[in-house]
Motif scaffolding. Structure first.
Motif, PDB file in Angstrom:
ATOM      1  N   GLU A 188       5.314  85.519  61.707  1.00 45.11           N
ATOM      2  CA  GLU A 188       5.651  84.169  61.214  1.00 45.11           C
ATOM      3  C   GLU A 188       7.131  83.872  61.428  1.00 45.11           C
ATOM      4  O   GLU A 188       7.511  82.766  61.796  1.00 45.11           O
ATOM      5  CB  GLU A 188       5.334  84.030  59.714  1.00 45.11           C
ATOM      6  CG  GLU A 188       3.877  83.731  59.412  1.00 45.11           C
ATOM      7  CD  GLU A 188       3.293  82.678  60.346  1.00 45.11           C
ATOM      8  OE1 GLU A 188       3.882  81.581  60.473  1.00 45.11           O
ATOM      9  OE2 GLU A 188       2.256  82.980  60.975  1.00 45.11           O
ATOM     10  N   PHE A 189       7.951  84.893  61.179  1.00 48.51           N
ATOM     11  CA  PHE A 189       9.390  84.734  61.355  1.00 48.51           C
ATOM     12  C   PHE A 189       9.723  84.424  62.821  1.00 48.51           C
ATOM     13  O   PHE A 189      10.585  83.591  63.124  1.00 48.51           O
ATOM     14  CB  PHE A 189      10.107  86.015  60.903  1.00 48.51           C
ATOM     15  CG  PHE A 189      11.570  86.021  61.174  1.00 48.51           C
ATOM     16  CD1 PHE A 189      12.447  85.398  60.298  1.00 48.51           C
ATOM     17  CD2 PHE A 189      12.081  86.620  62.322  1.00 48.51           C
ATOM     18  CE1 PHE A 189      13.802  85.370  60.562  1.00 48.51           C
ATOM     19  CE2 PHE A 189      13.440  86.588  62.587  1.00 48.51           C
ATOM     20  CZ  PHE A 189      14.298  85.971  61.703  1.00 48.51           C
ATOM     21  N   ILE A 205      10.957  80.734  66.706  1.00 51.59           N
ATOM     22  CA  ILE A 205      11.857  81.171  67.781  1.00 51.59           C
ATOM     23  C   ILE A 205      11.108  81.109  69.109  1.00 51.59           C
ATOM     24  O   ILE A 205      11.603  80.592  70.106  1.00 51.59           O
ATOM     25  CB  ILE A 205      12.373  82.607  67.496  1.00 51.59           C
ATOM     26  CG1 ILE A 205      13.220  82.601  66.214  1.00 51.59           C
ATOM     27  CG2 ILE A 205      13.141  83.183  68.685  1.00 51.59           C
ATOM     28  CD1 ILE A 205      13.799  83.943  65.807  1.00 51.59           C
ATOM     29  N   LYS A 206       9.865  81.599  69.078  1.00 54.11           N
ATOM     30  CA  LYS A 206       9.073  81.594  70.319  1.00 54.11           C
ATOM     31  C   LYS A 206       8.721  80.181  70.751  1.00 54.11           C
ATOM     32  O   LYS A 206       8.686  79.878  71.952  1.00 54.11           O
ATOM     33  CB  LYS A 206       7.777  82.375  70.092  1.00 54.11           C
ATOM     34  CG  LYS A 206       8.014  83.856  70.032  1.00 54.11           C
ATOM     35  CD  LYS A 206       6.739  84.574  70.407  1.00 54.11           C
ATOM     36  CE  LYS A 206       6.901  86.046  70.214  1.00 54.11           C
ATOM     37  NZ  LYS A 206       5.857  86.588  69.361  1.00 54.11           N
ATOM     38  N   GLU A 207       8.477  79.311  69.770  1.00 55.59           N
ATOM     39  CA  GLU A 207       8.133  77.934  70.123  1.00 55.59           C
ATOM     40  C   GLU A 207       9.305  77.254  70.818  1.00 55.59           C
ATOM     41  O   GLU A 207       9.128  76.551  71.804  1.00 55.59           O
ATOM     42  CB  GLU A 207       7.745  77.150  68.859  1.00 55.59           C
ATOM     43  CG  GLU A 207       6.297  77.385  68.484  1.00 55.59           C
ATOM     44  CD  GLU A 207       5.933  76.854  67.110  1.00 55.59           C
ATOM     45  OE1 GLU A 207       4.821  77.186  66.644  1.00 55.59           O
ATOM     46  OE2 GLU A 207       6.752  76.118  66.503  1.00 55.59           O
ATOM     47  N   LYS A 208      10.486  77.474  70.275  1.00 54.04           N
ATOM     48  CA  LYS A 208      11.675  76.878  70.878  1.00 54.04           C
ATOM     49  C   LYS A 208      11.888  77.447  72.288  1.00 54.04           C
ATOM     50  O   LYS A 208      12.240  76.739  73.220  1.00 54.04           O
ATOM     51  CB  LYS A 208      12.886  77.197  70.016  1.00 54.04           C
ATOM     52  CG  LYS A 208      13.871  76.076  70.025  1.00 54.04           C
ATOM     53  CD  LYS A 208      14.943  76.261  69.016  1.00 54.04           C
ATOM     54  CE  LYS A 208      15.201  74.934  68.312  1.00 54.04           C
ATOM     55  NZ  LYS A 208      15.955  75.075  67.123  1.00 54.04           N
ATOM     56  N   ALA A 250      16.549  79.799  71.906  1.00 56.55           N
ATOM     57  CA  ALA A 250      15.379  79.994  71.040  1.00 56.55           C
ATOM     58  C   ALA A 250      15.800  80.330  69.610  1.00 56.55           C
ATOM     59  O   ALA A 250      15.193  79.875  68.642  1.00 56.55           O
ATOM     60  CB  ALA A 250      14.497  81.102  71.606  1.00 56.55           C
ATOM     61  N   CYS A 251      16.881  81.094  69.488  1.00 50.77           N
ATOM     62  CA  CYS A 251      17.359  81.494  68.152  1.00 50.77           C
ATOM     63  C   CYS A 251      17.974  80.331  67.384  1.00 50.77           C
ATOM     64  O   CYS A 251      18.207  80.441  66.183  1.00 50.77           O
ATOM     65  CB  CYS A 251      18.414  82.587  68.262  1.00 50.77           C
ATOM     66  SG  CYS A 251      17.741  84.166  68.741  1.00 50.77           S
TER      67      CYS A 251
END
Ligand code: TRP
Length: 338
Positions: free
Chosen positions: A286-287, A291-294, A71-72
Motif C-alpha cells: 500500500e505504501f 509511488i508506483k502509480e506516479k 515517483a517519490c
C-alpha cells in the motif's frame, strides 16, 4: 524563491532506488523541496569513476533514477533535477580544485579509505587498480557542491568527510585567490540508516537485502516473508521482543496507524509471526502503490521526463556558469572577457 536557502544533493545513477534510499534520503528531499531552492544532481560522472567500463549501465540508470525520484514525489516545479555530465563547468572547476588537494589528503579521507578497502575485499584489487579518477572523486564532488552555490548539503554520516573536504578546498581557494566562494554546510539527516529485513545494519543493493520501489507486489511479499523475527519466539503464541524483530522495525515505518496494537499483541504473544508478516507485506505494498502509480505516469510520458531533465540541467548550468565566471576571474584566466 531567491531568498530561500540552496540545497544541493547528489545521487549516483547505478541502480533503482530502494526503501533505504527513500527513508534515508529521498523522502527528506521531498519535504525540503517546499522550503529550499533544491538541486538534485544525477551524478553520472561520479558513477563512471566506478563504472567507466559499463557506460550502458550508467546511461540506463540516469533514466531509471529520474523516474524513481519523480515517483517519490520530487516535484519538478519545486526542485531542479540535473545531469552532472551535461554541466562542463563542473568538470572545469574540478581541474582547478585538483591543485588544492594533496594525494595524501585524499587517501586519508575516511569515506575513500573505506571504499578502497571494500574494493580490495570484493575484487582482490591491489592499490594499483585504484584509478586517479576514483581517488579524485571527492574533488569532483566539491565542484558539484560549490558550482551551483549550493550552501546546504543533506547527507548521511558516511558522506560527511566529503563535505569537510569540500570546505577545506573552498577555504584554500579563497585564501589563495581571494574571497570568491562560499563554504558549504552539511544538513545531517536525523533519520538513522535503514536496516535490512535480514537484520543487516544497512539496506543495500549489493547486500542483496533491498526492497526496491519498483518491486512487484509478489516480490515485496516474498522478501517480507523471509524477514528476521525474534529468534527466541518458537511458538505462534509465545510472547516476543519487538525490539529485535525486523518485521516490527518495518511496521514502525509503514503501519504507523496501528503500531501500538501491533507492539502490544507481539509482546503478549497474541500475534503469530506469519500473520504479522502478511500484514506488513500488505501495508508495504500500500505504501508503494502511489509511488508506483506516479512512476507509471512518467514512464508513459517520456517526453515530459526529457523536458524535466533538459530544463533542470539548463537552470543548473546557468548557475554553474555564473560561479565559473567568478572563479576564472579569481584565477586570472578570464582572458577574453576583460
Ligand atoms: N557521493 C554521493 C553518493 O555516492 C553522490 C553525490 C555526488 C553527492 N555529488 C554530490 C552527494 C554532491 C551530495 C552532494 O551517493
Amino acid at each position: 524563491m531567491e531568498d530561500k536557502k540552496n540545497i544541493l544533493t547528489g545521487i549516483r545513477p547505478t541502480g533503482n532506488l530502494h526503501l533505504g534510499h527513500y527513508f534515508g534520503a529521498v523522502g527528506n528531499w521531498v519535504k525540503s523541496q517546499e522550503d529550499y531552492n533544491e538541486f538534485i544532481e544525477i551524478a553520472d560522472v561520479q558513477a563512471l569513476t566506478d563504472n567507466f567500463n559499463n557506460p550502458d549501465k550508467v546511461r540506463k540508470n540516469v533514466r531509471e533514477l529520474t523516474l524513481d525520484l519523480l515517483a517519490c514525489g520530487i516535484d519538478p516545479n519545486k526542485a531542479t533535477i540535473f545531469i552532472q555530465s551535461m554541466i562542463p563547468e563542473i568538470a572545469e572547476l574540478t581541474v582547478y580544485y585538483s591543485n588544492l588537494v594533496t594525494i595524501a589528503r585524499l587517501e586519508r579521507n575516511p569515506t575513500i579509505k573505506t571504499e578502497i578497502a571494500q574494493k580490495k575485499e570484493l575484487f582482490g584489487q591491489t592499490g594499483e587498480s585504484v584509478t586517479y579518477g576514483f581517488l579524485g572523486y571527492p574533488v569532483s564532488q566539491a565542484a558539484d557542491i560549490t558550482a551551483l552555490g549550493g550552501t546546504l548539503v543533506p547527507v548521511g554520516e558516511d558522506q560527511l568527510p566529503l563535505i569537510e573536504q569540500a570546505r577545506e578546498i573552498v577555504r584554500k581557494f579563497n585564501s589563495i585567490y581571494g574571497e570568491t566562494l562560499q563554504e558549504p554546510e552539511h544538513l545531517l539527516s536525523n533519520i538513522p540508516r535503514l536496516k535490512g529485513l535480514d537484520g543487516n545494519e544497512k539496506m543495500g543493493k549489493s547486500l542483496g537485502n533491498a526492497i526496491f520501489l519498483v518491486d512487484s507486489d509478489e516480490v515485496v511479499t516474498k522478501k517480507v516473508m523471509e524477514a528476521i523475527t525474534d529468534k527466541n519466539k518458537i511458538h505462534k503464541d509465545d510472547p516476543a521482543n519487538p525490539d529485535v524483530c525486523m518485521v516490527h522495525y518495518y511496521h514502525k515505518l509503514v503501519s504507523k496507524d496501528n503500531i501500538e496494537t501491533i507492539t502490544d499483541e507481539c509482546k503478549k504473544g497474541k500475534r503469530g509471526c506469519i500473520q504479522c508478516k502478511k500484514e506488513l507485506a500488505k501495508n508495504m505494498i500500500e505504501f508503494l502503490r502511489p509511488i508506483k502509480e506516479k512512476r507509471k505516469y512518467y514512464e508513459d510520458n517520456p517526453e515530459e521526463v526529457d523536458m524535466i531533465l533538459k530544463e533542470g540541467t539548463k537552470k543548473a548550468r546557468f548557475r554553474a556558469s555564473e560561479t565559473m565566471a567568478k572563479v576564472r576571474k579569481a584565477i586570472k584566466i578570464d582572458y577574453f572577457n576583460e
